[in-house]
Design an enzyme around this catalytic site. Structure first.
Site, mmCIF file in Angstrom:
data_model
loop_
_atom_site.group_PDB
_atom_site.id
_atom_site.type_symbol
_atom_site.label_atom_id
_atom_site.label_comp_id
_atom_site.label_asym_id
_atom_site.label_seq_id
_atom_site.Cartn_x
_atom_site.Cartn_y
_atom_site.Cartn_z
ATOM 1 N N CYS A 1 0.837 -1.201 0.000
ATOM 2 C CA CYS A 1 0.000 0.000 0.000
ATOM 3 C C CYS A 1 0.883 1.266 0.000
ATOM 4 O O CYS A 1 1.522 1.564 -0.987
ATOM 5 C CB CYS A 1 -0.987 -0.035 1.159
ATOM 6 N N HIS B 1 -3.181 -5.091 1.543
ATOM 7 C CA HIS B 1 -2.565 -5.366 2.847
ATOM 8 C C HIS B 1 -2.615 -6.865 3.138
ATOM 9 O O HIS B 1 -3.543 -7.329 3.818
ATOM 10 C CB HIS B 1 -3.321 -4.629 3.955
ATOM 11 N N GLU C 1 -0.916 -8.409 5.240
ATOM 12 C CA GLU C 1 -0.664 -8.620 6.669
ATOM 13 C C GLU C 1 -1.940 -8.517 7.517
ATOM 14 O O GLU C 1 -1.939 -8.896 8.692
ATOM 15 C CB GLU C 1 0.385 -7.620 7.181
#
Length: 201
Positions: free
Chosen positions: A79, A170, A172
């Site tokens: 991002c 994202h 994560e």
């Protein structure tokens, strides 16, 4: 043990560290130049790219990270991290780190309220990979040697340029670690090649 740094100035830091450690690697929160020492790879997390740039300047990290890239250390931008890596940002005269041969457009998927999650099929990584988009950029154009790994609605959202990996979303923020594992495989390959070169001297 593979040592992965996470730029820890602002953004989704803890989530990256958790995923790195879940894959058996050592995670290092990078806040100072000294924290860059001995890293095998570096992750530039999501957050707010303009704020992150100001903090990079404040803590004198911009040039040391660029120097690390010159050594061939793999880097992964997610991002806002992708925006930091890019050589060109649509509507802006100068880049931040200017390392990855792509042009990115900020906030191209809308505002915070327009956040969404989809599943992507990424041939190099796997199927049904969850991707969380939050004020996400996308890659507008790529250099000759950049490999497109994934698209969404005809927009490039994951690409690889040699040692650099950049994505709009994202990874994560999900329990799926396959995208991170792909990056760690890049890191391990670089480390293996570097050691081989050292041993041959």
């Amino acid at each position: 043990m593979t040592k992965i740094g996470v730029l820890a100035l602002q953004g989704a830091i803890r989530e990256h560290i958790h995923q790195i450690e879940s894959l058996g690697c050592k995670a290092v929160a990078v806040k100072t130049v000294e924290d860059l020492n001995g890293l095998d790879g570096l992750i530039l997390p999501g957050g707010e790219s303009t704020t992150m740039r100001k903090l990079l300047d404040r803590y004198d990290l911009l040039e040391p990270i660029q120097a690390l890239a010159q050594q061939g250390i793999p880097m992964f931008g997610t991002c806002a991290g992708l925006i930091l890596l890019a050589k060109k940002i649509t509507g802006y005269e100068t880049p931040h780190l200017g390392l990855m041969d792509v042009e990115v457009e900020r906030n191209s998927f809308g505002r915070q309220v327009d956040s969404f999650e989809v599943e992507l099929s990424i041939p190099s990584i796997g199927d049904d990979i969850p991707a969380v988009f939050i004020r996400a950029p996308h890659i507008v154009s790529i250099g000759d040697h950049v490999e497109i790994l994934a698209t969404y609605e005809d927009r490039i959202v994951l690409a690889k340029d040699g040692q650099f990996l950049g994505c709009s979303f994202h990874p994560e923020l999900t329990e799926d670690v396959r995208v991170l594992q792909y990056f760690i495989d890049m890191v391990n390959e670089f480390t293996k090649t570097s050691k081989a070169k050292t041993n041959s001297i």
